[in-house]
Scaffold this motif. Structure first.
Motif, PDB file in Angstrom:
ATOM      1  N   GLY A   1      -8.432  -6.176  -1.224  1.00 57.90           N
ATOM      2  CA  GLY A   1      -7.215  -6.231  -2.025  1.00 57.90           C
ATOM      3  C   GLY A   1      -7.244  -7.503  -2.847  1.00 57.90           C
TER       4      GLY A   1
ATOM      5  N   PHE B   1      -7.342  -0.874   2.102  1.00 59.16           N
ATOM      6  CA  PHE B   1      -7.148  -1.361   0.735  1.00 59.16           C
ATOM      7  C   PHE B   1      -5.687  -1.706   0.524  1.00 59.16           C
ATOM      8  CE2 PHE B   1      -6.570   0.240  -3.870  1.00 59.16           C
ATOM      9  CZ  PHE B   1      -6.547  -1.055  -4.354  1.00 59.16           C
TER      10      PHE B   1
ATOM     11  N   ASP C   1      -3.117  -2.549  -1.818  1.00 60.13           N
ATOM     12  CA  ASP C   1      -2.917  -2.379  -3.254  1.00 60.13           C
ATOM     13  C   ASP C   1      -1.595  -3.021  -3.667  1.00 60.13           C
ATOM     14  OD1 ASP C   1      -3.256  -1.567  -5.826  1.00 60.13           O
ATOM     15  OD2 ASP C   1      -2.861   0.553  -5.464  1.00 60.13           O
TER      16      ASP C   1
ATOM     17  N   LYS D   1     -12.852  -3.877  -7.582  1.00 59.02           N
ATOM     18  CA  LYS D   1     -12.309  -2.514  -7.669  1.00 59.02           C
ATOM     19  C   LYS D   1     -13.408  -1.434  -7.633  1.00 59.02           C
ATOM     20  CE  LYS D   1      -8.673  -1.129  -7.980  1.00 59.02           C
ATOM     21  NZ  LYS D   1      -7.723  -1.068  -9.101  1.00 59.02           N
TER      22      LYS D   1
ATOM     23  N   ARG E   1      -5.509   3.560   1.569  1.00 57.96           N
ATOM     24  CA  ARG E   1      -4.701   2.755   0.659  1.00 57.96           C
ATOM     25  C   ARG E   1      -3.347   2.440   1.266  1.00 57.96           C
ATOM     26  NH1 ARG E   1      -0.483   3.326  -2.445  1.00 57.96           N
ATOM     27  NH2 ARG E   1      -0.251   2.048  -4.322  1.00 57.96           N
TER      28      ARG E   1
ATOM     29  N   ASP F   1       0.432   0.358   0.402  1.00 61.10           N
ATOM     30  CA  ASP F   1       1.282  -0.237  -0.626  1.00 61.10           C
ATOM     31  C   ASP F   1       1.653  -1.652  -0.174  1.00 61.10           C
ATOM     32  OD1 ASP F   1       3.139  -1.011  -2.478  1.00 61.10           O
ATOM     33  OD2 ASP F   1       4.462   0.717  -2.230  1.00 61.10           O
TER      34      ASP F   1
END
Length: 208
Positions: A24, A128, A130, A170, A184, A186
């Motif tokens: 990240g 990840f 994000d 990325k 993923r 948030d």
């Protein structure tokens, strides 16, 4: 005899390190969430950045000055150095499950890992985190203002670090996404909300 062989086989399998990559942008909250995972799931947290900073601070290290120059410029340290530090940390821990934070960060990292380490470990997944660059920038600047002690928690270094992340990191996440290994999260939410997502992912993967 068969029982003995099975016992040795189980010991061998148990010795293979199990790895979760944590990726990240700067300020996405990777370190905070890794602490939570260590506390609740028993992983060992290995931060590539922390290992490099520790090595940089070691007056007897042959890599100290080189690492300092790379970190100050927001560049990625040569992969052989980073892989060597990660391997050493895993061996010295005597543990089985590891969170590797902030690595691999570019194609060179990925190739070095695949060449030197991948065959020796089991990669479970990539977490990840994000998070929008604006939120990450604010977090890093606040961290620096609060006395993080990190020479790269300033606007000039952050611009370089975000550029490096977008251009080089990325694509690594995309690479693992194609292997269905990326989970993923948030990371723009509060730490507790993010950790709830993390717990769901790890519980679904039977990593209690």
């Amino acid at each position: 005899m068969i029982t003995g062989l099975r016992s040795k086989l189980k010991q061998f399998i148990k010795m293979v390190p199990k790895v979760v990559f944590v990726l990240g942008g700067p300020g996405a909250g990777k370190g905070t969430q890794c602490q939570n995972i260590v506390r609740d799931f028993g992983f060992v947290h290995l931060s590539a950045g922390d290992l490099l900073r520790e090595e940089r601070a070691n007056p007897n290290s042959q890599y100290g000055e080189l690492i300092e120059n790379y970190i100050r410029e927001g560049k990625i340290v040569p992969v052989d150095i980073t892989c060597s530090l990660l391997e050493r940390a895993m061996e010295e821990s005597g543990k089985e499950r590891f969170l590797i934070d902030g690595f691999p960060r570019n194609q060179d990292n990925l190739e070095g890992w695949n060449r030197r380490v991948a065959s020796k470990v089991q990669l479970l997944m990539v977490l990840f985190f994000d998070c929008p660059i604006e939120i990450c920038t604010e977090r890093c600047l606040n961290r620096g203002a609060a006395g993080s002690g990190r020479s790269d928690d300033n606007l000039e270094s952050l611009k370089k670090r975000f550029n490096t992340y977008q251009v080089e990191t990325k694509p690594i996440i995309d690479y693992y996404q194609k292997m269905n290994l990326v989970r993923r999260l948030d990371a723009s939410l509060s730490p507790d909300e993010v950790f709830n997502q993390v717990k769901n992912v790890l519980n679904e993967s039977n990593l209690q």
